[in-house]
Each structure stands twice: as structure tokens, then as C-alpha cells.
Scaffold this active site. Structure first.
Site, short mmCIF file in Angstrom:
data_model
loop_
_atom_site.label_atom_id
_atom_site.label_comp_id
_atom_site.label_asym_id
_atom_site.label_seq_id
_atom_site.Cartn_x
_atom_site.Cartn_y
_atom_site.Cartn_z
N HIS A 21 50.08 -16.10 45.10
CA HIS A 21 51.17 -17.05 45.34
C HIS A 21 51.88 -17.32 44.01
CE1 HIS A 21 53.48 -20.18 47.23
NE2 HIS A 21 53.05 -21.08 46.38
N CYS A 44 57.57 -16.28 48.36
CA CYS A 44 57.41 -17.18 47.22
C CYS A 44 57.84 -16.51 45.92
CB CYS A 44 55.97 -17.67 47.13
SG CYS A 44 54.74 -16.37 46.95
#
Length: 487
Positions: free
Chosen positions: A271, A17
Site C-alpha cells: 500500500h 493507491c
């Protein structure tokens, strides 16, 4: 809001990510895209070593061409160690560190191979032309005001936020005058030849075309790395004129925000996702393969980690850039624009990464680990699951369960995620409905026409319908036989 205003969604290949977030920002940096297309750098052959410039140029072109689809950025994870030896495939990395390493790699590809000893960020480097600027560090004598200046290149600004509640305050702290009055550290002034205290100040000697701001949300307390979670206010417009050296104060120093990278979580549960501004009024949330339109107010409430500003008037917005692309294709005698993204996918099959399609579209089957949720565009700032439930948009962003409403007054929803298509909404319900795997059989049967790809012929549709119905009937028969035997 249309899906072709932005680039493609990106598949997450396992803790990638941080790569995807940076690639989305770079893909939507129009000045860099324009220079990638015009740079005098011939394509590398398959036998050559990894070329970051070629890889980035190929990725940007593929993302633009496959707008509305999901692609796999396979060249970057597979060559992660060549971008920097500090990165390990499969391990979470820092998006700011990846951004710097990627830009350095691209910059090195711009250098003349015959002069390997030259420093990075040469004048002809496209990286310097877009992100590069120059800082002036000035030491001034407190007695006679004599000063000496030193200059250093910059690609971004890393700002301390411990004592700042906004980006403006962080910039003022970065560029403030610092008085060095240490008994153990005395400076000999070159003007009056006395040992004196000095004042030190950083100033912008050359402002870049694109400003990248790094908010330092991590600090080492001596035992571990702690994250600074405090909100830091940032604006849509940035004025750098107060921080520019007086000798170079002429010109445009107002910038527009166009990309935001957000870091959520902590440690191994971290994330990254990105917000992209394709036009003055259009924002998009790009979380790996999931893409949807969001409101401006939602973006401004996010805990930003990286901020990207482009100089006003220096380049078009990404949506205008895409419109120009479509016009060029329509007017080109050798290249006709496809009528839909499915036409493009049929004519241009995408490469495959370990069995994963590189050109996934709305009608592709869901992955096992992918949610059965439809992400649609909406002009509203609220995000609803049904007509009776309203949830907090910032909270749902972090949970990854965004579902937007599309009322009769909004534009038609545009799906940019690999999702299961919805049923037609009932006349008395304006909210978009979602097909979940545990829906009753009757509802699923009434939705077979929407589940089957629209590009198939009627004969193929009928065959698929018969197969689905036969499978359901077989399942019911087996359940009946099992019940009869055991009960």
C-alpha cells in the site's frame, strides 16, 4: 490547522493507491501548478485522445476547488494503459514508475505535434522547467588529468540505500569518485594517448527547481524481488551544493522537503500513502480518501520511498498559494467565494464515476467498505482513541485506524474524510468521541441533530428524524414479536 490548506482526498478505485500517492505529490508541487495554469496548451475536446496534460490540469484544479472533500481521479485509472502499457487497471503498480510515466506523458503533450521526432524534455517543456536538471559524467585520466565530459538530462535521482543510513550518505555514494581499474577494460586517454586507468564521477551540472529522490527499496536477488525495509534518515532541508559541478556552483542549492511517499507491506499486500507539507510547520497524512494533520516527528520516522524537495525561495508554500487563491476569488467581481465547501458543492456538482460521488463531503453516507472513524486535525504528535488509551502513531498509520485527540487548547477539529460526525464531547472529557454502529439506542437518538446535514431546513430535519425514529421503533416491535413467538 484548516482544511483549505491542502487539496481534496482521493477515492481508491481498487489498487489505485500508487496513483493517488503520486497525484497528491504533483497537486501540491506549487511550481508545477503555476506552470500548468500558464502553459499555452488549449483544452482538448471530448473527441480527442487522452491528453495527460489536460487530465492533470483538470485534476489539480478540481482538487484545489474541492479542498475538504473527496474526489475521484477517474481520468487516470481509466486511461492507465495510455500512460504506460505496463500498467493494468486493478493491479497494484509502483508509484515511482507511475510518476516517471506520467511526467513523460505530460512532457509529450508539450511538444510541437509538427515535430514528432524531437526527443522528450525540450527546453519549453513545463516538466523540464520544474523537475528537469542535467547530470555531468566526467572521465579523468589518472596520468595526465585530462578529462572528457558527457551530459544527460534527469528527472529524478534513484539512490542505492543498501550501504547508506541516510539520504545524505546515499547522495555521497551516488556522486562519489569511482576508480575504473580493470585489466580487461583499458581506456585510451585523449590527452596523453596512453592506455590508462580512469576515474569516473557524476556531478550536477544543472540543479532542478524540484528534486525528486527515489530510494531504491527493491532489489532482485536472482530468484525474487526483495524489499529493503531498513530505516533511512532524511532531513527537512537538503543541500545539493557539494554535488554541483564547480563551473556552475553559483546560485541557490538549498531545498525544503514538502512531500513524502511511503510504501508499506510487501507483495500483493502493499500500500502507498503520502505526507504533504503545506507550510513550514504543517504536515498532512493523505491516505486515499483519509486526510489528517500529523506531527513533523511522525513523518521523519516513516520509511520513505519517494522524497520531494523544492528550491528555497523559488515558490510559495501550498498554504500561501491557497490563501492567494481565496483573496483572488474575494476580489474578483465575477466570482464570489463560497462561504463553505457545501456551498461550492451545491453550485458545482461533481462528475460521477460508476455511481460514486466525485465531490463527497462530511455529510455524505459511508461506503460499505469505509470505516466509521472520524479523522481530525490535531497539533499533538500522539494519537488517542479515548482519554485513557494512547497508541503508537506510526503503528496506527499502518493499520489505517487513526483517531486524533482535540483538547480544549487545540484548534477545532476539521473533518476531511467521509465519516460519521461525532457527538458533542462531555464537559469532563476533552477527547473527541466517535459514533460507532453498535452504540446504545439512547446515545444515537441524542445525536440525531448531528447526523443530519446542517444544510437542510428544520422541516426536512424533522421529517428525517421521524423516519429514523419510526424505523427504530419498527425494529424493536419486530424483535418483540419474534421473541414472543419463539419463547
Amino acid at each position: 490547522m484548516e482544511s483549505d490548506q491542502i487539496g481534496a482526498g482521493l477515492s481508491n478505485l481498487g489498487n489505485t493507491c500508487f496513483i493517488n500517492a503520486v497525484l497528491q505529490c504533483i497537486t501540491h508541487t506549487v511550481p508545477l501548478v503555476e506552470k500548468l495554469r500558464s502553459v499555452n496548451h488549449p483544452p482538448c475536446s471530448a473527441e480527442d485522445e487522452f491528453c495527460a496534460l489536460c487530465a492533470l490540469r483538470d485534476h489539480v484544479e478540481r482538487s484545489i476547488a474541492m479542498s475538504g472533500h473527496i474526489i475521484v481521479p477517474e481520468q487516470f485509472p481509466s486511461n492507465l494503459s495510455k500512460i504506460s502499457s505496463d500498467f493494468v487497471l486493478g493491479s497494484q503498480g509502483d508509484s515511482h514508475e507511475f510518476l516517471r510515466c506520467l511526467l513523460d506523458s505530460v512532457d509529450n503533450c508539450c511538444l510541437d505535434p509538427k515535430s514528432k521526432g524531437r526527443p522528450s524534455l525540450e527546453e519549453d517543456s513545463l516538466v523540464k522547467q520544474v523537475f528537469g536538471g542535467c547530470l555531468k559524467s566526467q572521465l579523468k585520466c589518472s596520468e595526465c588529468n585530462h578529462h572528457s565530459d558527457t551530459f544527460e538530462p534527469l528527472l529524478d535521482l534513484s539512490l542505492e540505500i543498501n550501504n547508506a543510513d541516510s539520504v545524505t550518505e546515499a547522495l555521497e555514494s551516488f556522486f562519489r569518485v569511482e576508480k575504473i581499474d580493470d585489466e580487461e577494460t583499458k581506456f585510451t586517454c585523449g590527452g596523453c594517448n596512453h592506455q590508462v586507468t580512469v576515474e569516473k564521477q557524476l556531478m550536477l551540472d544543472q540543479a532542478p527547481e524540484v528534486v525528486s529522490l527515489h530510494l531504491k527499496r527493491f532489489e532482485n536477488n536472482g530468484l525474487c524481488i526483495e524489499k529493503i525495509t531498513k530505516p533511512v534518515k532524511f532531513e527537512l532541508e537538503l543541500d545539493l551544493k557539494p554535488f554541483v559541478s564547480s563551473t556552475n556552483a553559483e546560485g541557490q542549492f538549498t531545498y525544503d522537503l514538502y512531500a513524502v511517499v511511503v510504501h508499506v507491506g510487501d507483495g500483493c499486500m502493499a500500500h502507498y500513502y503520502t505526507f504533504i507539507r503545506s507550510s513550514p510547520s504543517a504536515w498532512h497524512w493523505m491516505n486515499d480518501s483519509k486526510v489528517m494533520g500529523v506531527s513533523e516527528s511522525l513523518v521523519l520516522d516513516e520509511p520513505a520511498y519517494l522524497l520531494f524537495y523544492k528550491k528555497q525561495g523559488s515558490s510559495p508554500w501550498f498554504s500561501s498559494f491557497m490563501e492567494a487563491q481565496k483573496l483572488f476569488k474575494c476580489n474578483s467581481p465575477d466570482h464570489t467565494s463560497p462561504t463553505s465547501v457545501f456551498d461550492f458543492a451545491d453550485r458545482n456538482p461533481a462528475p460521477v464515476w460508476e455511481g460514486v460521488s466525485n465531490g463527497s463531503s462530511l455529510n455524505d453516507p459511508l461506503d460499505k467498505n469505509e470505516e466509521s472513524i472520524l479523522f481530525t486535525y490535531s497539533r499533538r504528535s500522539s494519537i488517542t482513541v479515548n482519554s485513557e488509551t494512547t497508541v503508537d502513531p506510526s503503528q496506527t498509520l499502518r493499520e489505517g485506524k487513526l483517531i486524533s485527540n482535540a483538547s480544549s487548547g487545540d484548534e477545532s477539529p476539521t473533518c476531511l474524510s467521509r465519516t460519521r460526525p461525532p457527538r458533542r464531547p462531555r464537559q469532563d472529557d476533552s477527547s473527541v468521541e466517535i459514533i460507532f454502529q453498535d452504540e446504545p439506542l439512547g446515545k444515537v437518538l441524542t445525536s440525531l441533530e448531528l447526523v443530519i446535514p446542517l444544510t437542510l431546513t428544520n422541516r426536512k430535519k424533522h421529517k428525517i428524524q421521524l423516519v429514523i425514529i419510526a424505523s427504530i421503533v419498527m425494529h424493536l416491535v419486530l424483535c418483540f414479536v419474534y421473541t414472543s413467538i419463539h419463547f
